[in-house]
Design a protein around this motif. Structure first.
Motif, mmCIF file in Angstrom:
data_model
loop_
_atom_site.group_PDB
_atom_site.id
_atom_site.type_symbol
_atom_site.label_atom_id
_atom_site.label_comp_id
_atom_site.label_asym_id
_atom_site.label_seq_id
_atom_site.Cartn_x
_atom_site.Cartn_y
_atom_site.Cartn_z
ATOM 1 N N UNK C 164 -9.483 2.819 1.065
ATOM 2 C CA UNK C 164 -8.075 2.651 0.655
ATOM 3 C C UNK C 164 -8.012 1.852 -0.637
ATOM 4 N N UNK C 165 -8.790 0.744 -0.656
ATOM 5 C CA UNK C 165 -8.701 -0.170 -1.803
ATOM 6 C C UNK C 165 -9.174 0.493 -3.092
ATOM 7 N N UNK C 166 -10.163 1.393 -2.971
ATOM 8 C CA UNK C 166 -10.644 2.066 -4.180
ATOM 9 C C UNK C 166 -9.464 2.641 -4.958
ATOM 10 N N UNK C 167 -8.539 3.244 -4.232
ATOM 11 C CA UNK C 167 -7.379 3.856 -4.892
ATOM 12 C C UNK C 167 -6.320 2.801 -5.218
ATOM 13 N N UNK C 168 -6.083 1.885 -4.285
ATOM 14 C CA UNK C 168 -5.045 0.882 -4.516
ATOM 15 C C UNK C 168 -5.394 -0.018 -5.699
ATOM 16 N N UNK C 169 -6.703 -0.161 -5.955
ATOM 17 C CA UNK C 169 -7.112 -1.013 -7.078
ATOM 18 C C UNK C 169 -7.101 -0.241 -8.389
ATOM 19 N N UNK C 170 -7.235 1.087 -8.307
ATOM 20 C CA UNK C 170 -7.239 1.913 -9.533
ATOM 21 C C UNK C 170 -6.562 3.242 -9.260
ATOM 22 N N UNK C 171 -5.227 3.213 -9.049
ATOM 23 C CA UNK C 171 -4.536 4.453 -8.663
ATOM 24 C C UNK C 171 -4.638 5.542 -9.708
ATOM 25 N N UNK C 172 -4.863 5.154 -10.976
ATOM 26 C CA UNK C 172 -4.859 6.180 -12.027
ATOM 27 C C UNK C 172 -5.883 7.287 -11.747
ATOM 28 N N UNK C 173 -6.881 6.975 -10.923
ATOM 29 C CA UNK C 173 -7.897 7.990 -10.633
ATOM 30 C C UNK C 173 -7.357 9.115 -9.760
ATOM 31 N N UNK C 174 -6.251 8.865 -9.034
ATOM 32 C CA UNK C 174 -5.820 9.847 -8.041
ATOM 33 C C UNK C 174 -4.383 10.313 -8.204
ATOM 34 N N UNK C 175 -3.614 9.665 -9.091
ATOM 35 C CA UNK C 175 -2.204 10.041 -9.216
ATOM 36 C C UNK C 175 -2.043 11.460 -9.732
ATOM 37 N N UNK C 176 -1.010 12.138 -9.206
ATOM 38 C CA UNK C 176 -0.651 13.463 -9.704
ATOM 39 C C UNK C 176 0.816 13.428 -10.115
ATOM 40 N N UNK C 177 1.232 14.413 -10.901
ATOM 41 C CA UNK C 177 2.672 14.578 -11.082
ATOM 42 C C UNK C 177 3.305 14.851 -9.713
ATOM 43 N N UNK C 178 4.448 14.269 -9.435
ATOM 44 C CA UNK C 178 5.044 14.434 -8.097
ATOM 45 C C UNK C 178 5.225 15.909 -7.755
ATOM 46 N N UNK C 179 5.349 16.743 -8.784
ATOM 47 C CA UNK C 179 5.548 18.173 -8.512
ATOM 48 C C UNK C 179 4.304 18.787 -7.853
ATOM 49 N N UNK C 180 3.154 18.158 -8.042
ATOM 50 C CA UNK C 180 1.889 18.747 -7.574
ATOM 51 C C UNK C 180 1.436 18.184 -6.226
ATOM 52 N N UNK C 181 2.258 17.273 -5.655
ATOM 53 C CA UNK C 181 1.811 16.554 -4.467
ATOM 54 C C UNK C 181 1.424 17.491 -3.332
ATOM 55 N N UNK C 182 2.244 18.525 -3.135
ATOM 56 C CA UNK C 182 2.003 19.398 -1.981
ATOM 57 C C UNK C 182 1.131 20.593 -2.332
ATOM 58 N N UNK C 183 0.632 20.586 -3.568
ATOM 59 C CA UNK C 183 -0.224 21.677 -4.012
ATOM 60 C C UNK C 183 -1.644 21.442 -3.523
ATOM 61 N N UNK C 184 -2.067 22.276 -2.595
ATOM 62 C CA UNK C 184 -3.390 22.083 -1.972
ATOM 63 C C UNK C 184 -4.505 22.319 -2.985
ATOM 64 N N UNK C 185 -4.306 23.295 -3.845
ATOM 65 C CA UNK C 185 -5.399 23.690 -4.742
ATOM 66 C C UNK C 185 -5.425 22.900 -6.040
ATOM 67 N N UNK C 186 -4.670 21.829 -6.130
ATOM 68 C CA UNK C 186 -4.555 21.086 -7.395
ATOM 69 C C UNK C 186 -5.918 20.615 -7.885
ATOM 70 N N UNK C 205 4.951 3.242 -10.588
ATOM 71 C CA UNK C 205 4.033 2.750 -9.561
ATOM 72 C C UNK C 205 3.802 1.257 -9.801
ATOM 73 N N UNK C 206 4.218 0.431 -8.832
ATOM 74 C CA UNK C 206 4.080 -1.033 -8.990
ATOM 75 C C UNK C 206 2.637 -1.418 -8.693
ATOM 76 N N UNK C 207 1.799 -1.337 -9.729
ATOM 77 C CA UNK C 207 0.365 -1.492 -9.509
ATOM 78 C C UNK C 207 -0.009 -2.898 -9.053
ATOM 79 N N UNK C 208 0.647 -3.925 -9.643
ATOM 80 C CA UNK C 208 0.176 -5.293 -9.382
ATOM 81 C C UNK C 208 0.217 -5.638 -7.897
ATOM 82 N N UNK C 209 1.155 -5.029 -7.158
ATOM 83 C CA UNK C 209 1.282 -5.383 -5.746
ATOM 84 C C UNK C 209 0.439 -4.530 -4.824
ATOM 85 N N UNK C 210 -0.250 -3.556 -5.378
ATOM 86 C CA UNK C 210 -0.888 -2.565 -4.500
ATOM 87 C C UNK C 210 -2.001 -3.150 -3.642
ATOM 88 N N UNK C 211 -2.690 -4.178 -4.159
ATOM 89 C CA UNK C 211 -3.805 -4.709 -3.364
ATOM 90 C C UNK C 211 -3.412 -5.992 -2.637
#
Lengths: 450, 943, 218
Positions: C164-186, C205-211
């Motif tokens: 969990x923390x891997x992403x919460x500490x660096x969300x930029x690695x996993x963020x998508x445009x909200x339009x693509x959230x439900x796109x399985x093949x993204x 995305x309020x990054x500072x509070x994520x961890x």
């Protein structure tokens, strides 16, 4: 150092007779009723402790008297007390070795053993103290699945390292010292299995010059390693208190004054044990009044340092003009726990003053009593530091009282059981006095007398 | 204000401390051996615990597979995982207080006040908060009983039908209905119908503590001068929340001086009202009466009453005299006349007869059938009525009640009552505003409502509570848009335009007027009061209320005989001494509690304890003061005899020490001084070190920075914050023994200090939650980082990381941390399966061995933040309200973002009244306090 | 007297000492790896269900949107499990007599809910909220994997805190445009990091509070 009217070893011994006298305690001497009885009692106490611990693990630390505000109780008191006791051994064997104090020879083995057992007792308490002992390993730094580390600013984490280091080093030190003797036992043992056991433990010691050379070197190095630990361990332990903001804890004097107290109580314990043992096993020739007297002198010295610590604390709390600190001090003296405070003053300041008199220093019986009182006093000191500081700190609305429960007392008394059981076994299974070093000593003395 | 603080009462105690100390150091073995474990069990568990300790709980099994169970048909308004709120009402002594109930997937979990409701105004009292626990009380009666036989509702209906046949024949001769105090329009209507059907039947009402006079209410906000003569109007009551809000509104530190009111209180025993007085006179009942009459008669003495009278006259028309129930009628008449301008109008209904008449009829053998709706007369009737004995003389006895209690035990028929949250009903507030009460959940133990029973008695075809209530209101609103009216009323929780004047019952029992007699010299007087938390005993089985520390004594799980320090010295009594109280030929044994501020030669006993059939929680706690209470002297009187028995009864108090030891914990000043120089508050204590005095840089908080301000001027010490917090955060009850060991779990406690002389002390309250220090001492000593700081400045406590070293608690100067010393979440108060329904799903239930504390209700912060972020907007000020702040009737607790200079909390913290607790420690607490200002009459020196 | 030990005793002694050390190290290693093994975390372990529901068929095959069944995923902490009614909206017409669907029909008939076995089960002290992740641009597949290719649903991530923390500490690695959230093949674009940083601002995305601990634990 006063003229040796009491020699460090009674005259008329040669290497052979020394070895015989010490080794026979283990190898020849039959199991006596006294020893059995002693072990039985000790073991019974040990079982009582296991029972208390079982109950503790089953119900939670609530079976103890701890509460809010007094969240630390007997467990911490006992821990600090036992660790303190553990200090004499290393002090004797390491520091006195480096200082070439030949009188250490006949008591260092014994003192080191005591150290190990004391540390074993001490090490148990921090774990039992935890609300969830089964996750104790979170205090260790290891790559976990949570992506977390211990919180390095916490003195408790420092404790983990201080205590474990101390245990490992003193264990190795002690074992290295044992090697030549284990070999001696191997050679003197009458029955094959016994020979084998000692043989294996002796790690093939043959007493060759090379062995001796390396042995001496290793032993000296270990002594060098162990010496700073004597100071570091209790300093770190004292930081558990000094780092906190609790009035009565938050004080820079704690490290030195804890170390002094530790050695103080350590030597007290050495005397408490050595005096009966030398009597029981007729070792008066090796553990002479000279040893007792020197131990007493060290007690006197460290006792005075401790006293100085107390007085400085009093002075500082007045000088600080800090209302909380002043209240804490007065509360210790005249509050609900006043008996504890006065008791500790009596045991740790008044009683040791008798050691100014050689009469006292050289009379085993009185010395024994003094030592006992000091042990009590030092335990009380920790009780006062932990309990009376916590039970009335900043918010009067949150003030409370602490009272040890049955389970507290059972665990404390039970820990004596653990300690004594180990000690009794040690007396039967290993040479309580270093044979090799005694031989060396006897030889030196013989030469000196020529 | 400047007297030297005196030392704690313990120091007055004469017991030799040393023996005490030794004794306590070696307690009896039994005290730690729990009775619920036998040897076998012990060994088994012991083995298990060794295994656990060895292997490590977490590490030795794979995570077990769980099931997930969706709905078959999902209710369309429900979004799984999101709570729903419904408006209804709860009654206290018959009067409604409007509530909003939080419901998670159909199970009610939390009760809040309804802002729309005049008797709540969004706040709540301790009883409202605790009611949710009553709903799930495992001891509630679960089935219709005939004798001890379990039978059915239908069997009962058969019996009723037979009876009805008789009644139709004899016009209901011998039919008697006994209720408590009733405001429910529907019920009143049903009763009227019943009496119409059977003219010979009569209706009696009984409330053990029913105020003789307090059925009139006043507009406190308009009063500049308030004089209370033994009237605890800020204490529990139908209008407590309204009164507290109004009082606080005239005490708010941020108000300009002109708006401050002045409060004189003369009383025999400290009450929340007395604690807030600018001038408090501790007078024994007779002296109190004289004081009152002196004012009423306008004769200028004693001096104090003269000054008070002057002040009253100066503010005629804008001043109030509130008189206690125990005082004579003439005083009440005078007061009512005086208060006319500020009175809330009411009229009274007449068709109800008194309890005493019922007793007479029973004696006369005139009663054939007695139907008892709620109440518990067998326990709380005046003892000289010997109700329990006489009840046996009634041929048919039917009882509707939540518990199989003392009264049910004496009736042939017991019907389990439905809880207010389980049934349709309605009730009126003190000002007449009606609320239609709607159920949150199907009856857990198929209970019946009073309406359903009445319907059965009247042979009404409508038998479901819903139909009955709806029909009643339909009759009131014949117009065609009834549906709209109905929906709106339900949604708002108030029925529009029903406020006063409305019909209330006349004063009901205790029916006799308290007689007036001079005390024999040196005779000690006795005073009965309702217990502040379990009232007349109806809340005896509520563990939350039992463990909630009572104001001033801070006692839990017990009542005691309260006496003043001086009287204690005179009679040579110490705390916990058991004495025999002999009053007019009756006697009871009670433990002594010495209470500063108590009038000399006056013993106060709280009613409601000594229950024998309350349930597993409430049975056999304390002593039953009703045993001394007669109809002739319902509030006590003189001639009490106190006999020392030499026995000792341990009492569990949560605050052993009530002196501030001269520390500036609570800062108090007067309006005048403050007006002169606002710095006066700052000078009362040490200032925090400046940033430059610290080696470390001050941390900047870029986003939100949550903080709290607590206005001591608006706090009346009602304790609701503690219990609201308990309800919101799944805080366990630990029981008397654990409390006595100093292990209570409340996250926010209300400290109570006495200042000044033990005889006439000033009394101060201080709610203490976690301070969320920016330099939190707890954080740097935790070895596993289980308590750390958040990016918004919260001091986070992570239960699942805690190993339980308890170091943080030692290092917390405010001692607000609580530890699970034992498995409290499975103790005898918490382990009933039904209580699982009560838990707040948004808060972890803590296991044994972990530390816990106030989180600023982080679950609410997170919920609001996520909602806001989902809508890509920022959080509005006041959108996040912690449970304590939401419940507080004085609005003394304000929470918000201190980075936003416009937020309410920031403005409060900017006030010169604002100060840090223990500022000199440089903990930089996020929770700060606003000093309390008093408004004494310059012409009247202390008290 | 006879020699107590033969020469090889030395060898044995050394072997024992060195072996002991190695053994200890080995054990630690085993525990370490076992704790992260798929067996232990149940990753790639399809769970048997009362009704062998196939996401592959419904999502990939029929192209049904996630939100058709998991209705509250955008509004609530809980994504929502479809009530029996939802299943029956279709299955009252198609496969209406299929024996595999018997439990579903029974459920509707008797009003007894279906009991599914949880595949993703977080500890009770973790307060995961679907809505915030979905609304801030974390794709379903990021945690649940290619559900559209699973005949029987299974876990693809260990769900360990570290993960969990891997992403919460660096969300930029996993963020998508909200339009693509439900796109399985993204497909993660090559400039993901840059995009991620852009999205952090666009989608607030309020990054500072994520961890912060309180983000997930209360």
């Amino acid at each position: 150092m006063n003229t040796p009217e009491h020699p460090v070893v009674a005259p008329g011994y040669d290497s052979e007779s020394v070895t015989k006298k010490i080794a026979d305690v283990v190898l020849i001497r039959p199991v006596t009723r006294g020893w059995l009885a002693g072990l039985a009692v000790a073991f019974a106490l040990l079982m009582m402790m296991n029972f208390a611990i079982g109950w503790l693990l089953m119900r939670g630390v609530g079976v103890w008297g701890v509460n809010i505000p007094v969240a630390w109780g007997f467990a911490i008191v006992n821990f600090v007390w036992w660790i303190g006791i553990g200090h004499a051994g290393t002090f004797i064997s390491a520091i006195l070795l480096l200082l070439h104090q030949d009188w250490r020879t006949s008591i260092n083995r014994f003192a080191e053993a005591m150290t190990l057992f004391a540390v074993a007792c001490a090490g148990m308490f921090p774990l039992l103290h935890l609300g969830r002992p089964w996750v104790f390993y979170w205090l260790l730094p290891y790559p976990d699945t949570m992506g977390l580390w211990p919180q390095w600013r916490s003195p408790l984490v420092w404790d983990v390292f201080a205590v474990s280091t101390y245990l490992i080093v003193s264990l190795t030190f002690w074992y290295i010292g044992l090697l030549p003797d284990l070999a001696a036992m191997r050679d003197r043992a009458l029955r094959k299995p016994v020979q084998l056991i000692y043989g294996i433990m002796a790690l093939g010691w043959r007493g060759s010059a090379r062995h001796w050379k390396r042995f001496e070197m290793a032993y000296l190095l270990m002594a060098g390693l162990a010496t700073p630990l004597v100071l570091s361990v209790h300093s770190v332990v004292s930081l558990d208190f000094a780092v906190a903001i609790v009035p009565g804890w938050h004080s820079t004097i704690f490290p030195p004054y804890f170390v002094a107290g530790a050695i103080f109580s350590g030597f007290a314990m050495v005397l408490t044990l050595v005096i009966p043992v030398r009597k029981a096993y007729g070792l008066q020739d090796f553990i002479t009044l000279r040893h007792l007297e020197n131990c007493a002198k060290i007690m006197l010295a460290t006792g005075l340092m401790v006293a100085h610590g107390y007085i400085t604390e009093l002075f500082m709390s007045w000088y600080s003009d800090d209302q909380f600190d002043i209240y804490m001090t007065l509360n210790r003296m005249f509050g609900p726990y006043w008996p504890a405070w006065w008791l500790l003053m009596f045991c740790n300041i008044l009683v040791p003053q008798t050691l100014w008199f050689q009469k006292v220093r050289t009379s085993p019986l009185i010395l024994f009593v003094v030592a006992l009182l000091v042990n009590v006093g030092m335990w009380t000191e920790r009780y006062v530091i932990v309990v009376t500081s916590l039970h009335r700190d900043y918010m009067p609305s949150a003030w409370g009282m602490f009272h040890g429960t049955r389970w507290d007392w059972m665990t404390l008394i039970g820990s004596f059981g653990l300690f004594l059981s180990l000690l009794f076994l040690f007396l039967r299974l290993l040479p309580a006095i270093s044979i090799s070093e005694m031989r060396k000593l006897v030889r030196e003395k013989a030469e000196a007398n020529k | 204000m400047n007297q030297q603080p005196w030392r704690s009462l313990d120091e007055f105690a004469d017991t030799p401390e040393f023996r005490e100390w030794l004794h306590r150091e070696f307690p009896p073995f039994a005290s730690e051996w729990p009775n619920d474990v036998n040897r076998r069990h012990f060994l088994k568990l012991m083995g298990a615990s060794f295994a656990l300790a060895g292997l490590g709980l977490s590490g030795c099994t794979r995570q077990p597979l769980e099931k997930i169970v969706p709905y078959v048909k999902q209710p369309e308004e429900l979004v799984p995982g999101n709570a729903l709120y419904f408006a209804t009402a709860l009654t206290l002594g018959g009067y409604a207080r409007g509530v909003l109930v939080e419901s998670h997937e159909g199970r009610p979990t939390k009760i809040e006040g309804n802002p729309e409701h005049p008797a709540s105004l969004g706040a709540s009292d301790v009883f409202m908060q605790a009611e949710i626990l009553n709903l799930y009380d495992p001891d509630r009666s679960k089935s219709v009983l005939h004798g001890n036989e379990v039978t059915t509702w239908d069997d009962l209906l058969a019996v009723v039908a037979a009876e009805r046949a008789k009644w139709t024949a004899n016009a209901g001769t011998g039919l008697r209905l006994l209720t408590g105090y009733v405001t429910s329009p529907t019920l009143l209507d049903q009763i009227a119908a019943l009496l119409k059907q059977f003219p010979a039947a009569t209706w009696h009402a009984h409330e053990p503590l029913a105020p003789l006079h307090a059925t009139t209410f006043y507009d406190l906000a308009k009063a500049d001068v308030i004089v209370s003569i033994g009237n605890d109007f800020l204490g529990p009551g139908p209008a407590q929340l309204k009164y507290t809000r109004d009082f606080a509104s005239r005490r708010r530190a941020t108000n300009e001086a002109a708006n401050f009111n002045r409060l004189y209180v003369a009383e025999s025993t400290p009450t929340n009202t007395g604690a807030r007085a600018d001038h408090r006179f501790a007078l024994a009942p007779q002296a109190l009466r004289d004081f009152g009459l002196a004012i009423a008669k306008g004769n200028a003495h004693p001096k104090s009453s003269a000054t008070v009278l002057d002040d009253l006259r100066k503010h005629a028309g804008k001043s109030l005299i509130l008189v206690g129930d125990s005082l004579p009628d003439e005083l009440h008449q005078f007061a009512r006349a005086w208060n006319q301008p500020l009175q809330i109008a009411q009229t009274t209904v007449s068709n109800v007869k008194s309890f005493a008449e019922l007793i007479r009829d029973i004696e006369g053998g005139k009663v054939e059938t007695l139907i008892i709706l709620d109440g518990n007369p067998a326990y709380d009737a005046p003892t000289d009525f010997e109700f329990a004995k006489k009840l046996a003389g009634v041929p048919l006895r039917i009882r509707l009640g939540l518990h199989e209690d003392e009264t049910s035990a004496l009736c042939q028929w017991h019907i389990p009552a439905a809880h207010p949250l389980e049934t349709w009903s309605d009730a009126r507030a003190f000002d007449g505003t009606a609320t239609i009460m709607q159920p949150l959940i199907e009856p857990l133990y198929d209970g019946k409502s009073v309406h359903e029973l009445l319907a059965a008695l009247t042979g009404n075809v409508l038998t479901s509570g819903y139909e009955i209530v709806r029909r009643f209101w339909q009759v009131q609103h014949p117009d065609d848009d009834f549906e709209k009216f109905w929906r709106r009323s339900l949604h708002d929780g108030v029925v529009a335009e029903t406020a006063n004047p409305f019909q209330v019952l006349p004063a009901v029992s205790p029916n006799a007027k308290p007689e007036v007699e001079k005390p024999a010299n040196g005779a000690v007087e006795l005073l009965f009061l309702a217990d502040p938390h379990i009232q007349d005993g109806r809340f005896a089985n509520n563990a939350w209320l039992q463990e909630l520390p009572k104001p001033f004594t801070k006692l839990t799980w017990d009542n005691a005989a309260l006496i003043s320090p001086a009287t204690a010295r005179r009679l040579n009594l110490a705390n916990e001494d058991v004495v025999e109280l002999k009053f007019r030929g009756r006697s009871v044994r009670a433990p002594i509690w010495i209470l500063p501020g108590q009038a000399d030669d006056c013993v106060t006993v709280h009613l409601g304890y000594g229950r024998t059939k309350a349930g597993n929680v409430g049975n056999n706690l304390g002593f039953n003061a009703y045993a001394l209470r007669t109809a002739a002297a319902p509030w006590g009187g003189s001639g009490l005899e106190i006999v020392k028995t030499g026995e000792h009864h341990p009492l569990a108090t949560t605050q052993q020490h009530q002196s501030m030891e001269g520390r500036d914990l609570i800062r108090v000043s007067t309006l005048a001084e403050f007006a002169k120089s606002p710095e006066v508050i700052a000078h009362l204590g040490e200032a925090p070190p400046t940033a430059s005095e610290s080696l470390y840089p001050t941390v900047k908080y870029s986003g939100h920075a949550w903080g709290m301000a607590i206005d001591l001027g608006a706090c009346v010490g009602c304790n609701v914050c503690s219990i609201a917090c308990q309800a919101e955060n799944n805080i366990p009850v630990v029981g008397k023994e654990e409390v006595a060991r100093g292990r209570e779990m409340h996250w926010i406690r209300v400290d109570n200090y006495f200042h000044g002389s033990p005889e006439t002390p000033r009394i101060h309250f201080q709610p203490v939650p976690c301070m969320h220090c920016e330099n939190a001492p707890c954080e740097l000593v935790c070895p596993v980082a289980a308590t750390v700081h958040s990016s918004e400045g919260l001091n986070q406590m992570i239960y699942n990381r805690c190993v339980g070293t308890r170091y943080c608690s030692n290092n917390c100067p405010y001692k607000v941390r609580r530890f699970n010393f034992l498995e409290y979440d499975r103790n005898k108060f918490e382990n009933a399966p039904v209580l699982k329904l009560l838990r707040n799903p948004d808060v972890t239930v803590r296991t044994r061995g972990v530390m816990e504390k106030c989180t600023y209700c982080v679950q609410r912060i997170n919920r609001t933040r996520i909602d806001a972020e989902n809508q890509n907007r920022s959080i509005r000020d006041g959108e996040i309200v912690p449970a304590c702040a939401q419940a507080c009737p004085g609005q003394a607790i304000v929470f918000g973002d201190i980075n936003d200079p416009q937020s309410r909390v920031s403005r409060l913290k900017a006030s010169p009244l604002n100060y840090d607790l223990l500022a000199e420690l440089n903990t930089r607490p996020r929770t700060t306090y606003l000093a309390k200002l008093q408004n004494p009459n310059p012409e009247l020196k202390e008290p | 007297m006879a020699q107590l030990f033969q020469r090889r005793a030395n060898g044995i002694a050394n072997a024992v000492i060195i072996g002991g050390v190695l053994l200890f190290a080995g054990l630690c290693g085993d525990i370490f790896t076992f704790g992260r093994s798929d067996y232990w975390t149940r990753v790639d372990e399809p769970q048997a269900q009362t009704v062998p529901f196939s996401h592959q068929h419904h999502v990939a095959g029929l192209g049904i949107d996630c939100r058709y069944c998991h209705t509250s995923v955008e509004k609530s902490a809980f994504a929502g499990m479809p009530p029996t009614e939802t299943c029956m909206t279709c299955h009252s017409q198609v496969w209406k007599d299929a024996p595999v669907l018997q439990p579903v029909r029974d459920s509707l008939q008797n009003g007894t809910p279906l009991r599914w076995t949880r595949v993703h089960d977080l500890p009770d002290y973790v307060y995961f909220n679907h809505s915030i992740h979905v609304n801030k641009g974390i794709g379903c597949a990021s945690c649940h994997g290619r559900v559209d290719q699973m005949p029987l649903t299974e876990k693809v991530q260990p769900l360990y805190m570290r993960w969990c923390l891997d992403c919460h500490r660096a969300p930029e690695h996993h963020l998508r445009p909200t339009s693509e959230v439900f796109n399985m093949g993204y497909e993660t674009p090559t400039n993901q990091i840059a995009l991620g940083h852009a999205l952090i601002n666009q989608q607030h995305v309020a990054v500072e509070g994520l961890s912060d601990c309180y983000t997930c634990h209360r």
